[in-house]
Design a protein around this motif. Structure first.
Motif, PDB file in Angstrom:
ATOM      1  N   ALA A  43       0.831  -1.199   0.000  1.00  0.00           N
ATOM      2  CA  ALA A  43       0.000   0.000   0.000  1.00  0.00           C
ATOM      3  C   ALA A  43       0.864   1.246   0.000  1.00  0.00           C
ATOM      4  CB  ALA A  43      -0.910  -0.007   1.235  1.00  0.00           C
ATOM      5  N   SER A  44       0.306   2.325  -0.599  1.00  0.00           N
ATOM      6  CA  SER A  44       1.015   3.593  -0.696  1.00  0.00           C
ATOM      7  C   SER A  44       1.454   4.091   0.674  1.00  0.00           C
ATOM      8  CB  SER A  44       0.103   4.632  -1.349  1.00  0.00           C
ATOM      9  OG  SER A  44       0.643   5.912  -1.196  1.00  0.00           O
ATOM     10  N   GLN A  45       2.701   4.494   0.789  1.00  0.00           N
ATOM     11  CA  GLN A  45       3.199   5.022   2.053  1.00  0.00           C
ATOM     12  C   GLN A  45       2.582   6.372   2.379  1.00  0.00           C
ATOM     13  OE1 GLN A  45       5.228   3.299   4.103  1.00  0.00           O
ATOM     14  NE2 GLN A  45       4.876   1.647   2.640  1.00  0.00           N
ATOM     15  N   ALA A  46       2.029   7.024   1.357  1.00  0.00           N
ATOM     16  CA  ALA A  46       1.417   8.333   1.601  1.00  0.00           C
ATOM     17  C   ALA A  46       0.079   8.209   2.303  1.00  0.00           C
ATOM     18  CB  ALA A  46       1.222   9.077   0.271  1.00  0.00           C
ATOM     19  N   ALA A  47      -0.571   7.049   2.197  1.00  0.00           N
ATOM     20  CA  ALA A  47      -1.869   6.869   2.820  1.00  0.00           C
ATOM     21  C   ALA A  47      -1.706   6.523   4.294  1.00  0.00           C
ATOM     22  CB  ALA A  47      -2.640   5.755   2.105  1.00  0.00           C
ATOM     23  N   ALA A  48      -2.692   6.925   5.078  1.00  0.00           N
ATOM     24  CA  ALA A  48      -2.622   6.636   6.503  1.00  0.00           C
ATOM     25  C   ALA A  48      -2.695   5.138   6.727  1.00  0.00           C
ATOM     26  CB  ALA A  48      -3.779   7.322   7.231  1.00  0.00           C
ATOM     27  N   ALA A  49      -1.928   4.628   7.669  1.00  0.00           N
ATOM     28  CA  ALA A  49      -1.910   3.194   7.932  1.00  0.00           C
ATOM     29  C   ALA A  49      -3.229   2.769   8.535  1.00  0.00           C
ATOM     30  CB  ALA A  49      -0.777   2.865   8.907  1.00  0.00           C
ATOM     31  N   PRO A  50      -3.847   1.683   8.021  1.00  0.00           N
ATOM     32  CA  PRO A  50      -5.117   1.230   8.547  1.00  0.00           C
ATOM     33  C   PRO A  50      -4.935   0.536   9.876  1.00  0.00           C
ATOM     34  CG  PRO A  50      -4.324  -0.307   6.895  1.00  0.00           C
ATOM     35  CD  PRO A  50      -3.360   0.850   6.912  1.00  0.00           C
ATOM     36  N   SER A  51      -6.002   0.509  10.677  1.00  0.00           N
ATOM     37  CA  SER A  51      -5.943  -0.193  11.939  1.00  0.00           C
ATOM     38  C   SER A  51      -6.288  -1.667  11.768  1.00  0.00           C
ATOM     39  CB  SER A  51      -6.917   0.440  12.943  1.00  0.00           C
ATOM     40  OG  SER A  51      -8.234   0.422  12.438  1.00  0.00           O
ATOM     41  N   ALA A  52      -6.719  -2.053  10.555  1.00  0.00           N
ATOM     42  CA  ALA A  52      -7.039  -3.441  10.293  1.00  0.00           C
ATOM     43  C   ALA A  52      -5.782  -4.285  10.315  1.00  0.00           C
ATOM     44  CB  ALA A  52      -7.732  -3.567   8.930  1.00  0.00           C
ATOM     45  N   PRO A 161     -15.061   9.946   7.343  1.00  0.00           N
ATOM     46  CA  PRO A 161     -13.706   9.538   7.737  1.00  0.00           C
ATOM     47  C   PRO A 161     -13.586   9.149   9.205  1.00  0.00           C
ATOM     48  CG  PRO A 161     -13.809  11.911   7.312  1.00  0.00           C
ATOM     49  CD  PRO A 161     -15.088  11.330   6.815  1.00  0.00           C
ATOM     50  N   GLU A 162     -14.423   9.734  10.068  1.00  0.00           N
ATOM     51  CA  GLU A 162     -14.345   9.407  11.493  1.00  0.00           C
ATOM     52  C   GLU A 162     -14.696   7.943  11.742  1.00  0.00           C
ATOM     53  OE1 GLU A 162     -16.324  10.674  15.809  1.00  0.00           O
ATOM     54  OE2 GLU A 162     -16.834  11.782  13.994  1.00  0.00           O
ATOM     55  N   GLN A 163     -15.812   7.496  11.171  1.00  0.00           N
ATOM     56  CA  GLN A 163     -16.198   6.105  11.364  1.00  0.00           C
ATOM     57  C   GLN A 163     -15.277   5.164  10.587  1.00  0.00           C
ATOM     58  OE1 GLN A 163     -18.186   5.139  13.642  1.00  0.00           O
ATOM     59  NE2 GLN A 163     -18.870   7.216  14.140  1.00  0.00           N
ATOM     60  N   ALA A 164     -14.751   5.625   9.468  1.00  0.00           N
ATOM     61  CA  ALA A 164     -13.796   4.788   8.731  1.00  0.00           C
ATOM     62  C   ALA A 164     -12.598   4.465   9.616  1.00  0.00           C
ATOM     63  CB  ALA A 164     -13.354   5.499   7.458  1.00  0.00           C
ATOM     64  N   LYS A 165     -12.127   5.454  10.341  1.00  0.00           N
ATOM     65  CA  LYS A 165     -11.008   5.238  11.259  1.00  0.00           C
ATOM     66  C   LYS A 165     -11.417   4.304  12.390  1.00  0.00           C
ATOM     67  CE  LYS A 165      -7.687   7.737  14.172  1.00  0.00           C
ATOM     68  NZ  LYS A 165      -7.252   9.082  14.651  1.00  0.00           N
ATOM     69  N   ASN A 166     -12.634   4.497  12.903  1.00  0.00           N
ATOM     70  CA  ASN A 166     -13.100   3.686  14.028  1.00  0.00           C
ATOM     71  C   ASN A 166     -13.162   2.198  13.701  1.00  0.00           C
ATOM     72  OD1 ASN A 166     -13.391   5.896  15.689  1.00  0.00           O
ATOM     73  ND2 ASN A 166     -15.587   6.114  15.387  1.00  0.00           N
ATOM     74  N   VAL A 167     -13.555   1.877  12.475  1.00  0.00           N
ATOM     75  CA  VAL A 167     -13.754   0.465  12.130  1.00  0.00           C
ATOM     76  C   VAL A 167     -12.565  -0.143  11.395  1.00  0.00           C
ATOM     77  CG1 VAL A 167     -16.245   0.802  12.021  1.00  0.00           C
ATOM     78  CG2 VAL A 167     -14.907   0.923   9.912  1.00  0.00           C
ATOM     79  N   GLY A 168     -11.505   0.632  11.203  1.00  0.00           N
ATOM     80  CA  GLY A 168     -10.332   0.108  10.515  1.00  0.00           C
ATOM     81  C   GLY A 168     -10.468   0.072   9.009  1.00  0.00           C
ATOM     82  N   ALA A 169     -11.372   0.901   8.457  1.00  0.00           N
ATOM     83  CA  ALA A 169     -11.534   0.967   7.007  1.00  0.00           C
ATOM     84  C   ALA A 169     -10.365   1.720   6.383  1.00  0.00           C
ATOM     85  CB  ALA A 169     -12.849   1.660   6.647  1.00  0.00           C
ATOM     86  N   LEU A 170     -10.071   1.411   5.135  1.00  0.00           N
ATOM     87  CA  LEU A 170      -8.934   2.021   4.452  1.00  0.00           C
ATOM     88  C   LEU A 170      -9.250   3.405   3.908  1.00  0.00           C
ATOM     89  CD1 LEU A 170      -7.486  -1.057   2.536  1.00  0.00           C
ATOM     90  CD2 LEU A 170      -6.911  -0.189   4.806  1.00  0.00           C
TER      91      LEU A 170
END
Length: 360
Positions: A43-52, A161-170
């Protein structure tokens, strides 16, 4: 139509982000068609790392199987979302994969029903799950079960984006509903409305609640807005919605603005305005749009609608999931905004052309 700038009021630079995503994903999908096989990647290093648990994409030679959890099949808004997803699915299928669409039978028990569909997708071997996080308290555990179990999750349409972060979405693809509502409230105020009623036929859903809350924020400098919550069973029942809105208008003669959460409800609101004898006094707006809404705007019978470009939500979400599954590619943004934009009398003709093409 996205090239037109006549009186459009986009927020969050949706066009720029969408074009960036399309350019990147188009390159990936062209590669897929040319090679005929998938390769693994990082995955792109520029993207935030997922919590998944899964932090790298690439199918590793396995078959791509993307599941999309969306709205009802007979919901006009979701038919546009699915049209975009279906177009992106052609590339997935050309690469030997598949895209499966799942949706609830109705919206009466939306959150729990959607959670069951998420878990069903995982049990059926999904290599990626795309879903709208309408009711986080009911759906988030299911999303987390998928993401923590190694299935990449992508949110679209609802959750932000808030819930995406909460659930580990990319990533999240869609409109920021609070901003969309605020834009609508500000437009009402700019056009002289003082008391706006936000009609919510899916109360409790995070996206519809955010829409009405945003309208109130946008109206705060020039007026007020209150919510009219109706039973979710009213959604899709035009007679019930019309009668409820008519009763509200007759009860409070100071209401001079109505905004609905869907185009079907806007049709009911237009009928209620006529039946209450409030034509010319009560200004009408709606989230989302259809040709009927646009024709009313063109005829001067509706003030505006708020476009979140549902076709792009389906197209970009499926494209992202495939690019990640097949090649480990990710866009650099945590969220891709497809809206909102106000459509009014000044740019309605361009929007009508898009509706006739089946993409707006």
């Amino acid at each position: 139509m996205e090239g037109t700038r006549t009186r459009r009021r986009p927020l969050g630079r949706p066009n720029r982000l969408s074009l960036t995503a399309i350019s990147l994903l188009a390159a990936a999908t062209l590669t897929a068609c040319a090679s005929g096989k998938a390769t693994s990647g990082t995955a792109s290093q520029a993207a935030a790392a997922p919590s998944a648990a899964a932090t790298t994409g690439g199918s590793g030679g396995g078959k791509v199987s993307i599941f999309v959890i969306g709205g009802k099949s007979d919901d006009p808004f979701w038919s546009a979302v699915k049209r975009g997803g279906d177009d992106a699915a052609k590339v997935v299928e050309a690469g030997g994969g598949k895209v499966t669409w799942l949706g609830p039978q109705n919206y009466d028990n939306l959150g729990p029903d959607a959670a069951k569909l998420i878990l069903s997708a995982k049990s059926q071997g999904a290599t990626a799950i795309i879903g709208a996080d309408w009711v986080p308290e009911a759906q988030n555990d299911a999303f987390k079960t998928a993401s923590s179990g190694g299935v990449p999750v992508f949110l679209f349409n609802a959750g932000g984006p808030e819930q995406a972060k909460n659930v580990g979405a990319l990533s999240y693809t869609g409109s920021e509903e609070l901003l969309a509502g605020k834009a609508g409230g500000e437009f009402f105020a700019m056009n002289g409305a003082k008391n706006v009623l936000c009609v919510n036929t899916v109360p409790g859903a995070v996206n519809t609640e955010a829409r009405c809350k945003g309208v109130a924020q946008g109206m705060s400098t020039g007026g007020t807005s209150t919510q009219l919550p109706l039973p979710s069973s009213s959604f899709g029942n035009p007679t019930a919605v019309t009668q409820a809105i008519k009763a509200a208008l007759l009860k409070d003669s100071t209401i001079d603005g109505l905004i609905t959460i869907s185009t079907q409800d806007a049709d009911s609101a237009a009928a209620a305005i006529d039946q209450a004898g409030a034509a010319g006094k009560v200004k009408l707006g709606t989230f989302d749009m259809s040709e009927t809404q646009l024709q009313r705007i063109k005829a001067g019978k509706q003030l505006f609608c708020i476009d979140q470009q549902p076709y792009l939500q389906g197209y970009l979400a499926v494209s992202q999931a495939y690019a990640y599954n097949a090649f480990g590619l990710r866009v650099a943004q945590d969220s891709l905004l497809t809206g909102p934009a106000i459509v009014d009398a000044g740019n309605v003709d361009a929007a009508i052309a898009g509706v006739k093409a089946g993409v707006r």
